[in-house]
Design an enzyme around this catalytic site. Structure first.
Site, PDB file in Angstrom:
ATOM      1  N   SER A  36       0.870  -1.148  -0.088  1.00 51.67           N
ATOM      2  CA  SER A  36       0.065  -0.024  -0.046  1.00 51.67           C
ATOM      3  C   SER A  36       0.829   1.289  -0.096  1.00 51.67           C
ATOM      4  CB  SER A  36      -0.907   0.063   1.372  1.00 51.67           C
ATOM      5  OG  SER A  36      -2.037   0.916   0.991  1.00 51.67           O
ATOM      6  N   HIS A  52      -7.539  -5.751  -0.817  1.00 52.79           N
ATOM      7  CA  HIS A  52      -6.352  -4.909  -0.373  1.00 52.79           C
ATOM      8  C   HIS A  52      -5.708  -5.854   0.664  1.00 52.79           C
ATOM      9  CE1 HIS A  52      -3.891  -1.338  -0.411  1.00 52.79           C
ATOM     10  NE2 HIS A  52      -4.074  -1.502   1.121  1.00 52.79           N
ATOM     11  N   ASP A  90      -9.364  -4.849  -5.162  1.00 52.06           N
ATOM     12  CA  ASP A  90      -8.933  -3.958  -4.130  1.00 52.06           C
ATOM     13  C   ASP A  90      -9.941  -2.542  -4.280  1.00 52.06           C
ATOM     14  OD1 ASP A  90      -7.391  -1.926  -2.794  1.00 52.06           O
ATOM     15  OD2 ASP A  90      -5.453  -3.018  -3.240  1.00 52.06           O
TER      16      ASP A  90
END
Length: 176
Positions: A70, A155, A124
């Site tokens: 991320s 995610h 995601d």
């Protein structure tokens, strides 16, 4: 292994509440009209400092892999393609390339041949798949050669991805 933590800072998409973050996030989604360039560049300087420290202890840059998930992956990409010495690899998970418009002028030739593995979930909802793919395309267009893998997940990580990462790490960091 060095696992740096992001500093605590207010994050706009978190209603301005402080949380661990490498930079402020103004909005989620594909469009990135406004990015926290100051926070991103501060975090890149931290990562470059960590690399420089390891090099000062005798570790070759060619034995260093930058990896992140991320925001951490965004900083790994940003820092890796801009580092002046060739790195062993860049692993970018569920992420995108921030400040992509500056890559042409700020990316270094030293890391154009560095292996880059980008992995992303098709569902995601935090970092849009389209944004990640645009980053992949930008890297390709600028002469980098990232490898793209995507998985039926959100995610997160999945076992198949972990296996692919393990195999990739064995390729880019063979035993001495």
């Amino acid at each position: 292994f060095i696992f740096p933590n992001a500093p605590i800072r207010p994050v706009t998409v978190n209603n301005g509440l402080p949380m661990p973050a490498w930079y402020d996030i103004y909005s989620l989604g594909v469009r990135r009209d406004r990015e926290d360039a100051t926070g991103i560049l501060e975090s890149v300087a931290v990562v470059h400092g960590l690399i420089d420290h390891e090099r000062a202890t005798g570790i070759s840059a060619a034995r260093i892999v930058l990896a992140g998930f991320s925001q951490g992956g965004a900083i790994a990409l940003q820092a890796g393609v801009r580092y002046p010495q060739p790195l062993a690899g860049i692993l970018a998970l569920s992420t995108y390339l921030p400040l992509a418009g500056t890559l042409a002028t700020q990316g270094t030739a030293a890391n154009r041949g560095t292996p880059i593995l980008m992995c992303h979930g098709r569902q995601d909802s935090v970092v849009a798949l389209e944004l990640a793919r645009k980053s992949f395309d930008t890297l390709n267009a600028q002469g980098y050669a990232p490898r793209w893998l995507e998985y039926p997940m959100q995610h997160q990580l999945c076992p198949e991805e972990i296996l692919a990462i393990s195999q990739w790490l064995k390729q880019v960091l063979p035993p001495l």
